[in-house]
Scaffold this motif. Structure first.
Motif, PDB file in Angstrom:
ATOM      1  N   GLU A  38      28.135   2.491  14.937  1.00 50.82           N
ATOM      2  CA  GLU A  38      27.596   3.117  13.448  1.00 50.82           C
ATOM      3  C   GLU A  38      27.779   2.052  12.373  1.00 50.82           C
ATOM      4  O   GLU A  38      28.892   1.487  12.124  1.00 50.82           O
ATOM      5  CB  GLU A  38      28.424   4.229  13.283  1.00 50.82           C
ATOM      6  N   VAL A  39      26.641   1.953  11.677  1.00 52.47           N
ATOM      7  CA  VAL A  39      26.606   1.011  10.498  1.00 52.47           C
ATOM      8  C   VAL A  39      26.461   1.566   9.220  1.00 52.47           C
ATOM      9  O   VAL A  39      25.176   2.421   9.055  1.00 52.47           O
ATOM     10  CB  VAL A  39      25.598  -0.336  10.687  1.00 52.47           C
ATOM     11  N   LYS A  40      27.018   1.452   8.269  1.00 49.65           N
ATOM     12  CA  LYS A  40      27.012   1.921   7.081  1.00 49.65           C
ATOM     13  C   LYS A  40      26.503   1.103   5.803  1.00 49.65           C
ATOM     14  O   LYS A  40      26.479   1.459   4.670  1.00 49.65           O
ATOM     15  CB  LYS A  40      28.257   2.889   6.654  1.00 49.65           C
ATOM     16  N   ASN A  41      26.076  -0.107   6.182  1.00 50.79           N
ATOM     17  CA  ASN A  41      25.893  -1.144   5.130  1.00 50.79           C
ATOM     18  C   ASN A  41      24.302  -1.323   5.426  1.00 50.79           C
ATOM     19  O   ASN A  41      24.033  -1.968   6.592  1.00 50.79           O
ATOM     20  CB  ASN A  41      26.784  -2.316   5.664  1.00 50.79           C
ATOM     21  N   SER A  42      23.160  -1.033   4.671  1.00 52.02           N
ATOM     22  CA  SER A  42      22.177  -1.451   4.887  1.00 52.02           C
ATOM     23  C   SER A  42      21.543  -2.921   5.063  1.00 52.02           C
ATOM     24  O   SER A  42      20.703  -3.121   5.633  1.00 52.02           O
ATOM     25  CB  SER A  42      21.222  -0.780   3.779  1.00 52.02           C
ATOM     26  N   THR A  43      22.501  -3.948   4.539  1.00 49.67           N
ATOM     27  CA  THR A  43      22.266  -5.264   4.824  1.00 49.67           C
ATOM     28  C   THR A  43      22.659  -5.842   6.135  1.00 49.67           C
ATOM     29  O   THR A  43      22.704  -7.249   6.194  1.00 49.67           O
ATOM     30  CB  THR A  43      22.504  -6.153   3.503  1.00 49.67           C
ATOM     31  N   ALA A  44      23.685  -4.958   6.947  1.00 44.46           N
ATOM     32  CA  ALA A  44      24.206  -5.659   7.856  1.00 44.46           C
ATOM     33  C   ALA A  44      23.460  -5.894   9.005  1.00 44.46           C
ATOM     34  O   ALA A  44      22.358  -5.245   9.259  1.00 44.46           O
ATOM     35  CB  ALA A  44      25.358  -4.577   8.430  1.00 44.46           C
ATOM     36  N   GLN A  45      23.778  -7.048   9.954  1.00 44.15           N
ATOM     37  CA  GLN A  45      23.097  -7.281  11.080  1.00 44.15           C
ATOM     38  C   GLN A  45      24.104  -7.276  12.180  1.00 44.15           C
ATOM     39  O   GLN A  45      25.178  -8.130  12.517  1.00 44.15           O
ATOM     40  CB  GLN A  45      22.487  -8.843  10.783  1.00 44.15           C
ATOM     41  N   VAL A  46      23.728  -6.374  13.149  1.00 47.18           N
ATOM     42  CA  VAL A  46      24.783  -6.248  14.316  1.00 47.18           C
ATOM     43  C   VAL A  46      24.061  -6.208  15.627  1.00 47.18           C
ATOM     44  O   VAL A  46      23.039  -6.089  15.750  1.00 47.18           O
ATOM     45  CB  VAL A  46      25.246  -4.587  14.089  1.00 47.18           C
ATOM     46  N   GLU A  47      24.683  -7.064  16.437  1.00 43.98           N
ATOM     47  CA  GLU A  47      24.174  -7.372  17.670  1.00 43.98           C
ATOM     48  C   GLU A  47      25.095  -6.781  18.733  1.00 43.98           C
ATOM     49  O   GLU A  47      26.443  -6.699  18.537  1.00 43.98           O
ATOM     50  CB  GLU A  47      24.126  -8.716  17.779  1.00 43.98           C
ATOM     51  N   HIS A  48      24.688  -6.472  19.932  1.00 44.01           N
ATOM     52  CA  HIS A  48      25.610  -6.043  21.112  1.00 44.01           C
ATOM     53  C   HIS A  48      25.148  -6.679  22.241  1.00 44.01           C
ATOM     54  O   HIS A  48      23.884  -6.441  22.616  1.00 44.01           O
ATOM     55  CB  HIS A  48      25.646  -4.573  21.250  1.00 44.01           C
ATOM     56  N   GLU A  49      25.778  -7.201  23.081  1.00 48.86           N
ATOM     57  CA  GLU A  49      25.575  -8.019  24.283  1.00 48.86           C
ATOM     58  C   GLU A  49      26.436  -7.446  25.345  1.00 48.86           C
ATOM     59  O   GLU A  49      27.643  -7.420  25.136  1.00 48.86           O
ATOM     60  CB  GLU A  49      25.849  -9.385  24.122  1.00 48.86           C
ATOM     61  N   ALA A  50      26.185  -6.885  26.356  1.00 48.53           N
ATOM     62  CA  ALA A  50      27.015  -6.538  27.496  1.00 48.53           C
ATOM     63  C   ALA A  50      26.645  -7.056  28.869  1.00 48.53           C
ATOM     64  O   ALA A  50      25.420  -7.336  28.990  1.00 48.53           O
ATOM     65  CB  ALA A  50      26.941  -4.837  27.657  1.00 48.53           C
ATOM     66  N   THR A  51      27.535  -7.290  29.588  1.00 50.52           N
ATOM     67  CA  THR A  51      27.493  -7.709  31.113  1.00 50.52           C
ATOM     68  C   THR A  51      28.323  -7.252  31.936  1.00 50.52           C
ATOM     69  O   THR A  51      29.532  -7.050  31.758  1.00 50.52           O
ATOM     70  CB  THR A  51      27.983  -9.509  31.046  1.00 50.52           C
ATOM     71  N   THR A  52      27.411  -6.772  33.084  1.00 55.31           N
ATOM     72  CA  THR A  52      28.436  -5.949  34.111  1.00 55.31           C
ATOM     73  C   THR A  52      28.224  -6.898  35.417  1.00 55.31           C
ATOM     74  O   THR A  52      26.983  -6.989  35.779  1.00 55.31           O
ATOM     75  CB  THR A  52      27.865  -4.416  34.238  1.00 55.31           C
ATOM     76  N   SER A  53      28.943  -7.101  35.865  1.00 57.99           N
ATOM     77  CA  SER A  53      29.063  -7.574  37.362  1.00 57.99           C
ATOM     78  C   SER A  53      30.029  -7.109  38.524  1.00 57.99           C
ATOM     79  O   SER A  53      30.667  -6.432  38.109  1.00 57.99           O
ATOM     80  CB  SER A  53      29.466  -9.035  37.203  1.00 57.99           C
TER      81      SER A  53
END
Length: 75
Positions: free
Chosen positions: A29-44
């Motif tokens: 959840e991002v409440k800053n309109s100028t934010a850049q958010v990334e998500h990376e997931a690895t499952t092995s």
């Protein structure tokens, strides 16, 4: 008065090791309109051949699993 940044960037990296199937649904959840958010997931999955390889070198199961997880996290 505290100033707020004009631009904010955040990167989240997740690692997991499973013995069965996994279904993940990240929620950010991002409440800053100028934010850049990334998500990376690895499952092995730890393979039987990886455990066998470690056992042949004298490592017990717990040590072998810890070593494999450590290697996956550094990739």
């Amino acid at each position: 008065m505290q100033s707020t940044p004009e631009i904010f960037r955040n990167a989240i990296v997740c690692y997991s090791v499973i013995n069965a199937g996994a279904h993940t649904f990240p929620y950010i959840e991002v409440k800053n309109s100028t934010a850049q958010v990334e998500h990376e997931a690895t499952t092995s999955k730890i393979g039987e051949d990886q455990i066998f390889y470690c056992n042949q070198r004298g490592w017990i199961l717990e040590t072998a699993v810890a070593l494999i997880i450590m290697v996956l996290q550094k990739r």
